[in-house]
Design a protein around this motif. Structure first.
Motif, PDB file in Angstrom:
ATOM      1  N   LYS A 484       0.797  -1.220   0.000  1.00 40.17           N
ATOM      2  CA  LYS A 484       0.000   0.000   0.000  1.00 40.17           C
ATOM      3  C   LYS A 484       0.830   1.271   0.000  1.00 40.17           C
ATOM      4  CE  LYS A 484      -3.938  -2.253   2.243  1.00 40.17           C
ATOM      5  NZ  LYS A 484      -4.780  -2.347   3.444  1.00 40.17           N
ATOM      6  N   LEU A 485       2.133   1.147   0.215  1.00 38.23           N
ATOM      7  CA  LEU A 485       2.976   2.339   0.119  1.00 38.23           C
ATOM      8  C   LEU A 485       2.978   2.889  -1.301  1.00 38.23           C
ATOM      9  CD1 LEU A 485       6.194   1.658   2.233  1.00 38.23           C
ATOM     10  CD2 LEU A 485       4.355   3.267   2.715  1.00 38.23           C
ATOM     11  N   GLY A 486       2.951   2.015  -2.280  1.00 42.76           N
ATOM     12  CA  GLY A 486       2.933   2.462  -3.667  1.00 42.76           C
ATOM     13  C   GLY A 486       4.314   2.847  -4.172  1.00 42.76           C
ATOM     14  N   ILE A 487       4.326   3.440  -5.350  1.00 39.31           N
ATOM     15  CA  ILE A 487       5.560   3.789  -6.044  1.00 39.31           C
ATOM     16  C   ILE A 487       6.078   5.129  -5.539  1.00 39.31           C
ATOM     17  CG2 ILE A 487       6.583   4.299  -8.299  1.00 39.31           C
ATOM     18  CD1 ILE A 487       4.397   2.481  -9.513  1.00 39.31           C
ATOM     19  N   ILE A 488       7.322   5.138  -5.068  1.00 34.81           N
ATOM     20  CA  ILE A 488       7.968   6.356  -4.601  1.00 34.81           C
ATOM     21  C   ILE A 488       9.018   6.763  -5.634  1.00 34.81           C
ATOM     22  CG2 ILE A 488       9.226   7.466  -2.731  1.00 34.81           C
ATOM     23  CD1 ILE A 488       6.452   6.525  -1.940  1.00 34.81           C
ATOM     24  N   VAL A 489       8.883   7.956  -6.180  1.00 30.28           N
ATOM     25  CA  VAL A 489       9.790   8.429  -7.221  1.00 30.28           C
ATOM     26  C   VAL A 489      11.085   8.927  -6.580  1.00 30.28           C
ATOM     27  CG1 VAL A 489      10.102  10.058  -9.128  1.00 30.28           C
ATOM     28  CG2 VAL A 489       7.847   9.075  -8.679  1.00 30.28           C
ATOM     29  N   GLY A 490      12.213   8.508  -7.116  1.00 24.92           N
ATOM     30  CA  GLY A 490      13.506   8.947  -6.609  1.00 24.92           C
ATOM     31  C   GLY A 490      14.596   8.724  -7.634  1.00 24.92           C
ATOM     32  N   PRO A 491      15.718   9.405  -7.488  1.00 23.29           N
ATOM     33  CA  PRO A 491      16.788   9.305  -8.487  1.00 23.29           C
ATOM     34  C   PRO A 491      17.437   7.934  -8.556  1.00 23.29           C
ATOM     35  CG  PRO A 491      17.526  10.570  -6.583  1.00 23.29           C
ATOM     36  CD  PRO A 491      16.058  10.365  -6.415  1.00 23.29           C
ATOM     37  N   ASP A 492      17.336   7.128  -7.472  1.00 19.53           N
ATOM     38  CA  ASP A 492      17.992   5.818  -7.451  1.00 19.53           C
ATOM     39  C   ASP A 492      16.995   4.668  -7.517  1.00 19.53           C
ATOM     40  OD1 ASP A 492      20.589   6.882  -7.203  1.00 19.53           O
ATOM     41  OD2 ASP A 492      20.263   7.231  -5.073  1.00 19.53           O
ATOM     42  N   MET A 493      15.782   4.932  -7.931  1.00 16.11           N
ATOM     43  CA  MET A 493      14.741   3.913  -7.896  1.00 16.11           C
ATOM     44  C   MET A 493      15.039   2.738  -8.831  1.00 16.11           C
ATOM     45  SD  MET A 493      11.828   6.182  -9.873  1.00 16.11           S
ATOM     46  CE  MET A 493      10.562   4.923  -9.945  1.00 16.11           C
ATOM     47  N   LEU A 494      15.836   2.960  -9.873  1.00 15.62           N
ATOM     48  CA  LEU A 494      16.189   1.882 -10.798  1.00 15.62           C
ATOM     49  C   LEU A 494      17.556   1.280 -10.481  1.00 15.62           C
ATOM     50  CD1 LEU A 494      14.924   3.447 -14.151  1.00 15.62           C
ATOM     51  CD2 LEU A 494      13.725   1.851 -12.651  1.00 15.62           C
ATOM     52  N   LEU A 495      18.531   2.127 -10.192  1.00 14.46           N
ATOM     53  CA  LEU A 495      19.878   1.626  -9.925  1.00 14.46           C
ATOM     54  C   LEU A 495      19.936   0.782  -8.659  1.00 14.46           C
ATOM     55  CD1 LEU A 495      22.268   4.569 -10.888  1.00 14.46           C
ATOM     56  CD2 LEU A 495      21.742   2.499 -12.172  1.00 14.46           C
ATOM     57  N   ASP A 496      19.112   1.099  -7.667  1.00 16.40           N
ATOM     58  CA  ASP A 496      19.121   0.324  -6.428  1.00 16.40           C
ATOM     59  C   ASP A 496      18.566  -1.079  -6.604  1.00 16.40           C
ATOM     60  OD1 ASP A 496      20.356   2.167  -4.820  1.00 16.40           O
ATOM     61  OD2 ASP A 496      18.506   3.072  -4.074  1.00 16.40           O
ATOM     62  N   HIS A 497      18.076  -1.375  -7.796  1.00 13.07           N
ATOM     63  CA  HIS A 497      17.529  -2.707  -8.061  1.00 13.07           C
ATOM     64  C   HIS A 497      18.597  -3.704  -8.523  1.00 13.07           C
ATOM     65  CE1 HIS A 497      14.616  -5.745  -9.132  1.00 13.07           C
ATOM     66  NE2 HIS A 497      15.024  -5.766 -10.383  1.00 13.07           N
TER      67      HIS A 497
END
Length: 512
Positions: A484-497
């Motif tokens: 339920k938190l949902g998608i949080i937009v951030g500069p590292d949202m892809l690289l941290d994966h």
């Protein structure tokens, strides 16, 4: 509709490029003209989430491991650490791109399966009306709206730890596996990607490049995870291959933990990316699951099940099965864990079964439909700001609702004022925060094929770096609250994966 989805995906990638600049500007300038406001309404709404079904919650815990503190770290150490991370990211990206290119050139027949999956997705989106929700936010202001949404979320959450909103309820405690085990099994998950990702992980963690020119073979896998070469018994990994028949995987004997390990590869080329996109649900084991990942769980077991059973019989009764995976492989591993537990583990002759998932997306609903033993035996790990553990059709719909609110709130302002919002020259006030975030908090009516999916694991460990030199903190979170938190937009949202990030952070905590 396909063009809209592609444009939105490209915009998310482009937001990563300007995210670093905006993040630095916010750190330097703070939030000018920002008026603090009472966020209790938002927080209380989040805190009052009702647990669906009777899944037993767990007690929060917090762990920290002292590495080299940021106060004591020299500039040389910091710079070296930064270079290692950059090089690890480059190796990971190059590996994905080369794998995708080679897969496209070597297997043209996969386009037929691609078209089937994408046509089914397009038909579902149109039939459910979700395509209309997406089309409302795909416009020339999309990139600006993404940045403004990210700034708004940051403004609200800056005074409150995001993980606190997903913490477990203190009614029942589960003991998470030791971090040493998680770090070990993460190496198995990385190895399923093949030689290029193993090389990237080595670069990211130690700064060293393995000069051995080895194919994605038993020897390479054994060297990375620290087992004997002859203990890698079955291998279905092609460093550049991929198809939609089943996910790449391998089976090995881990004598250190007395386990038969089935490691499932995550997304490593465009063929597997199609599986991620087909995110509508279908019936699975008494509940609903991510459609294509459920299919992959069944197909992986068809391909590897006989080998696993034979090895369990060969090694004796004290050996159990451990299913591991990262990203797409993690979601598939969680569903395969449910499949095996669903008939009292008849598939594995009643042996113990555990699941270690790293960055699993939400894949199952409702959690009460899954056997409690399956949930209790599964552990999922989240690194920093990784967006994948929060991605589902339901969360994407709420994300679109927030983007639509941003567009509505800012459509009347001038071009100059909009750019000030994007660059941080203008602050985000309380009224704007409420107008933008409330649509995402207010639950939308579920659509058929898009329920509130959750990660089917009793233990979710969210790891964050406290300093700049491998000093990490971990917190135990609840699956439904994470969903339920949902998608949080951030500069590292892809690289941290990236698997390299997970392997490095868990390796830093393995002595806890």
């Amino acid at each position: 509709m396909k063009g809209s989805v592609s444009f939105l995906a490209m915009s998310l990638l482009a937001s990563r490029c300007c995210g670093r600049f905006i993040s630095r500007r916010l750190n330097q300038r703070g939030l000018p003209n920002y008026r603090p406001f009472d966020e209790n309404n938002l927080v209380e709404t989040l805190a009052r989430w009702d647990d669906q079904c009777s899944v037993k919650p767990f007690r929060r815990f917090s762990i920290s491991r002292g590495g080299i503190s940021s106060d004591n770290a020299t500039k040389t150490v910091k710079f070296q650490r930064y270079i290692q991370q950059v090089m690890g990211g480059i190796f990971s990206t190059v590996g994905f791109m080369s794998s995708s290119a080679t897969s496209l050139l070597s297997n043209r027949n996969q386009f037929v399966e691609w078209k089937r999956c994408l046509d089914e997705l397009d038909s579902y989106l149109k039939g459910s009306g979700i395509d209309e929700e997406v089309s409302k936010v795909v416009n020339k202001r999309l990139l600006d709206n993404l940045v403004i949404l990210g700034r708004t979320q940051s403004a609200v959450l800056q005074s409150r730890e995001l993980r606190d909103l997903a913490r477990v309820h203190p009614l029942r405690q589960t003991t998470p596996p030791p971090f040493s085990e998680a770090a070990r099994f993460m190496k198995f998950a990385t190895s399923a990607y093949g030689e290029s990702m193993i090389r990237a992980a080595d670069m990211h963690s130690s700064g060293k490049i393995d000069t051995d020119i080895l194919p994605p073979s038993r020897r390479k896998i054994a060297k990375h995870v620290g087992i004997l070469e002859e203990d890698v018994r079955s291998i279905d990994i092609d460093d550049a291959g991929g198809n939609l028949n089943h996910l790449r995987h391998f089976v090995a004997i881990d004598r250190g933990t007395r386990s038969i390990v089935l490691s499932i590869r995550g997304t490593f080329n465009l063929a597997e990316l199609v599986v991620d996109f087909a995110a509508f649900s279908r019936p699975f084991m008494g509940g609903e699951a991510h459609s294509e990942m459920a299919t992959m769980a069944e197909r992986v077991w068809e391909a590897a099940g006989d080998t696993v059973r034979d090895l369990l019989e060969e090694q004796g009764e004290d050996y159990g099965l451990v299913i591991v995976g990262h990203s797409l492989g993690a979601g598939t591993a969680c569903l395969l864990n449910i499949l095996i537990h669903n008939d009292r583990k008849r598939h594995v002759h009643g042996r113990r079964v555990r699941c270690f998932a790293f960055a699993s997306p939400p894949v199952f609903s409702p959690l009460c439909a899954a056997p409690w033993e399956a949930l209790r035996s599964a552990s999922n790990y989240i690194h920093e700001h990784d967006v994948v553990p929060f991605l589902s059709v339901d969360s994407f719909r709420h994300f679109c609702a927030r983007l639509a609110a941003v567009n509505e709130r800012t459509k009347t302002i001038s071009w100059l004022e909009r750019k000030k919002l994007v660059t941080g020259l203008r602050g985000i006030d309380a009224d704007m925060c409420r107008d933008i975030l409330q649509p995402g908090i207010r639950r939308l009516r579920p659509k058929s094929g898009a329920p509130l999916l959750a990660i089917p694991a009793a233990t979710n460990i969210w790891i964050k770096e406290k300093g700049s030199s491998r000093d990490y903190d971990a917190q135990h979170c609840d699956s439904l609250r994470l969903a339920k938190l949902g998608i949080i937009v951030g500069p590292d949202m892809l690289l941290d994966h990236f698997p390299t990030k997970y392997e490095d952070s868990l390796d830093s905590m393995k002595d806890v």
